[in-house]
Design an enzyme around this catalytic site. Structure first.
Site, PDB file in Angstrom:
ATOM      1  N   GLU A 139       0.857  -1.198   0.000  1.00 37.61           N
ATOM      2  CA  GLU A 139       0.000   0.000   0.000  1.00 37.61           C
ATOM      3  C   GLU A 139       0.888   1.241   0.000  1.00 37.61           C
ATOM      4  O   GLU A 139       1.809   1.357   0.815  1.00 37.61           O
ATOM      5  CB  GLU A 139      -0.951   0.035   1.214  1.00 37.61           C
ATOM      6  CG  GLU A 139      -1.898   1.243   1.112  1.00 37.61           C
ATOM      7  CD  GLU A 139      -2.845   1.411   2.299  1.00 37.61           C
ATOM      8  OE1 GLU A 139      -2.833   0.589   3.242  1.00 37.61           O
ATOM      9  OE2 GLU A 139      -3.589   2.421   2.281  1.00 37.61           O
ATOM     10  N   GLU A 145       5.038   5.034   3.358  1.00 38.00           N
ATOM     11  CA  GLU A 145       4.434   6.328   3.687  1.00 38.00           C
ATOM     12  C   GLU A 145       5.575   7.317   3.937  1.00 38.00           C
ATOM     13  O   GLU A 145       6.638   6.929   4.422  1.00 38.00           O
ATOM     14  CB  GLU A 145       3.555   6.146   4.942  1.00 38.00           C
ATOM     15  CG  GLU A 145       2.998   7.389   5.586  1.00 38.00           C
ATOM     16  CD  GLU A 145       2.175   8.262   4.646  1.00 38.00           C
ATOM     17  OE1 GLU A 145       1.170   7.802   4.114  1.00 38.00           O
ATOM     18  OE2 GLU A 145       2.560   9.427   4.455  1.00 38.00           O
ATOM     19  N   ASP A 178      -1.872  12.058  -3.114  1.00 42.91           N
ATOM     20  CA  ASP A 178      -1.775  13.520  -3.222  1.00 42.91           C
ATOM     21  C   ASP A 178      -1.961  13.901  -4.698  1.00 42.91           C
ATOM     22  O   ASP A 178      -1.247  13.382  -5.553  1.00 42.91           O
ATOM     23  CB  ASP A 178      -0.407  14.002  -2.730  1.00 42.91           C
ATOM     24  CG  ASP A 178      -0.245  13.797  -1.231  1.00 42.91           C
ATOM     25  OD1 ASP A 178      -1.274  13.793  -0.522  1.00 42.91           O
ATOM     26  OD2 ASP A 178       0.893  13.616  -0.773  1.00 42.91           O
ATOM     27  N   LYS A 187      -1.742  21.722  -9.062  1.00 41.45           N
ATOM     28  CA  LYS A 187      -1.292  22.954  -9.749  1.00 41.45           C
ATOM     29  C   LYS A 187      -0.604  22.638 -11.066  1.00 41.45           C
ATOM     30  O   LYS A 187       0.114  21.635 -11.171  1.00 41.45           O
ATOM     31  CB  LYS A 187      -0.305  23.712  -8.861  1.00 41.45           C
ATOM     32  CG  LYS A 187      -0.972  24.377  -7.689  1.00 41.45           C
ATOM     33  CD  LYS A 187      -0.023  25.377  -7.065  1.00 41.45           C
ATOM     34  CE  LYS A 187      -0.598  25.875  -5.756  1.00 41.45           C
ATOM     35  NZ  LYS A 187       0.401  26.079  -4.737  1.00 41.45           N
ATOM     36  N   ASP A 204     -10.823  10.754  -5.112  1.00 35.91           N
ATOM     37  CA  ASP A 204     -11.949  11.677  -5.298  1.00 35.91           C
ATOM     38  C   ASP A 204     -11.634  12.661  -6.424  1.00 35.91           C
ATOM     39  O   ASP A 204     -12.487  13.446  -6.810  1.00 35.91           O
ATOM     40  CB  ASP A 204     -12.111  12.507  -4.016  1.00 35.91           C
ATOM     41  CG  ASP A 204     -10.840  13.301  -3.766  1.00 35.91           C
ATOM     42  OD1 ASP A 204      -9.803  12.661  -3.463  1.00 35.91           O
ATOM     43  OD2 ASP A 204     -10.834  14.536  -3.947  1.00 35.91           O
TER      44      ASP A 204
HETATM   45  C1  LIG Z   1      -3.994  12.365   0.734  1.00 34.65           C
HETATM   46  S1  LIG Z   1      -3.123  11.313   1.780  1.00 34.65           S
HETATM   47  C2  LIG Z   1      -4.083   9.827   1.801  1.00 34.65           C
HETATM   48  C3  LIG Z   1      -3.782   8.947   2.997  1.00 34.65           C
HETATM   49  C4  LIG Z   1      -4.593   7.653   3.086  1.00 34.65           C
HETATM   50  N1  LIG Z   1      -4.351   6.780   1.952  1.00 34.65           N
HETATM   51  C5  LIG Z   1      -6.059   7.951   3.210  1.00 34.65           C
HETATM   52  O1  LIG Z   1      -6.811   7.605   2.284  1.00 34.65           O
HETATM   53  O2  LIG Z   1      -6.438   8.513   4.251  1.00 34.65           O
HETATM   54  C6  LIG Z   1      -1.736  10.841   0.769  1.00 34.65           C
HETATM   55  C7  LIG Z   1      -0.625  10.171   1.578  1.00 34.65           C
HETATM   56  O3  LIG Z   1       0.365   9.695   0.694  1.00 34.65           O
HETATM   57  C8  LIG Z   1       1.631   9.929   1.272  1.00 34.65           C
HETATM   58  N2  LIG Z   1       2.590   9.986   0.175  1.00 34.65           N
HETATM   59  C9  LIG Z   1       2.714  10.967  -0.756  1.00 34.65           C
HETATM   60  N3  LIG Z   1       3.686  10.681  -1.638  1.00 34.65           N
HETATM   61  C10 LIG Z   1       4.182   9.473  -1.276  1.00 34.65           C
HETATM   62  C11 LIG Z   1       5.218   8.648  -1.777  1.00 34.65           C
HETATM   63  N4  LIG Z   1       5.928   9.002  -2.849  1.00 34.65           N
HETATM   64  N5  LIG Z   1       5.477   7.490  -1.141  1.00 34.65           N
HETATM   65  C12 LIG Z   1       4.764   7.126  -0.044  1.00 34.65           C
HETATM   66  N6  LIG Z   1       3.768   7.872   0.486  1.00 34.65           N
HETATM   67  C13 LIG Z   1       3.480   9.029  -0.120  1.00 34.65           C
HETATM   68  C14 LIG Z   1       1.482  11.228   2.018  1.00 34.65           C
HETATM   69  O4  LIG Z   1       2.429  11.356   3.056  1.00 34.65           O
HETATM   70  C15 LIG Z   1       0.050  11.113   2.548  1.00 34.65           C
HETATM   71  O5  LIG Z   1       0.004  10.533   3.840  1.00 34.65           O
END
Ligand SMILES: C[S@@+](CC[C@H](N)C(=O)[O-])C[C@H]1O[C@@H](n2cnc3c(N)ncnc32)[C@H](O)[C@@H]1O
Length: 335
Positions: free
Chosen positions: A29, A55, A105, A109, A141
């Protein structure tokens, strides 16, 4: 269990990561946030699959670790590393049953789409690391990122896109609830490999050592002005070196010497270096310690368990170069 980069082999084996359950399916994941997805999803299987969660947020890592422990899921490994580094360096070819990405994420932009994970290079890498029948599962979303990811999967030439209903657990994550409260809908796609690339640079492992090679070092004579007792603040400015680019590694490494300290225990020096190799960053300490023969040994400190990559070797070379520029004379190099 939490793993640091140095705890992994390059590549890993399920037998070492999950010794009691190595034969079970293996799920990765990406960006698990506070870890709400895995426990309910794992419990939809008769036996919880093996789980590797990646993460970037340390706070999320600790929250998720507590959650997984409370849910009684011992065959789970969490790590605070960028996803592409883990998929490229740690995951063996043809070994994953699924790569799950919930609410990535979106980098909305203009000009920031390069930061998105789900682009052609990631899909090519994923196709190589998934088992036949495996898939990348995306729930989001974000309309525009969803369309972008589907187009990138098609453009990769190694994935087909199947639209489907998301797993129920993906609708109960922290971000799922956040977007649901705002009245936003959810998209879900399965990206299924149609080919198993073998010859692309994207699927090869970077030159990280499978076993730790000899600790990089140099032996040198320091001029009096550089002896630890004689050094003062005016001798140090941030110092940057770059190099290591070649056909198999077009990015190479960057080493920034951030600071230097007097060592009270050894009457030596300690340099703090920031090492960047693509998405992988490591902070390492390089010691400069006196030897009985009056020379000094420049050597990588084991503190923090660094992985001895080409960039980390270059950190030792960079400290040596910094000292040489100020009059040190190297008599032996081992990097
Ligand atoms: C918008 S949050 C969604 C978190 C979770 N999946 C949820 O649905 O609540 C996106 C997560 O991806 C992590 N993330 C972003 N880029 C990443 C990467 N290259 N490798 C691992 N995690 C990453 C961020 O730290 C963040 O916690």
């Amino acid at each position: 269990m939490i793993f640091q980069l140095s705890d992994f082999l390059f590549p890993e084996t399920p037998a070492r990561l999950f010794p009691d359950t190595a034969e079970r399916p293996w799920v990765l994941e990406v960006g698990f946030g506070d870890g709400r997805f895995w426990p309910p999803f794992a419990h939809t299987f008769p036996e919880a699959p093996n789980y590797l969660g990646v993460e970037l947020s340390g706070v999320s890592l600790l929250k998720a670790e507590r959650r997984l422990r409370a849910a009684g899921l011992p065959n789970a490994v969490l790590t605070k590393l960028p996803a592409s580094v883990v998929v490229r360096e740690v995951i063996p070819a043809g070994s994953l049953d699924a790569i799950i990405v919930n609410f990535p994420d979106p980098w909305p932009k203009a000009g920031h789409t390069e930061q998105r994970l789900l682009r052609v290079p990631f899909f090519q890498l994923a196709a190589h690391r998934l088992k036949p029948g495996g898939a990348v599962l995306l729930t989001t979303d974000h309309d525009e990122y969803f369309e972008f990811a589907c187009a990138e999967a098609e453009a990769s030439g190694v994935m087909r896109v199947e639209l489907a209903e998301p797993p129920a657990a993906a609708l109960e994550t922290k971000y799922a609830l956040k977007w649901r409260d705002l009245g936003l809908g959810v998209h879900h796609a399965r990206f299924i490999p149609t080919a198993h690339p073998t010859d692309s640079a994207a699927v090869s492992f970077a030159p990280y050592p499978k076993e730790e090679s000899a600790v990089p070092h140099a032996i040198l004579r320091l001029p009096d002005a550089l002896h630890p007792q004689n050094l003062s603040q005016t001798h140090f400015d941030k110092y940057t070196a770059r190099g290591g680019q070649h056909a198999a590694d077009p990015v190479g490494w960057t080493v920034v010497l951030l600071d230097a300290y007097r060592s009270l225990a050894k009457d030596g020096l300690v340099f703090l270096a920031h090492v960047v190799e693509g998405e992988l960053t490591q902070e390492v300490l390089v010691n400069v310690n006196p030897r009985p023969d009056g020379q000094f040994l420049v050597r990588l400190a084991r503190f923090g368990g660094p992985i001895i990559t080409p960039g980390v070797k270059a950190a030792v070379a960079t400290v040596t170069a910094w000292l040489e520029e100020r009059g040190a004379e190297t008599t032996n190099r081992g990097y």
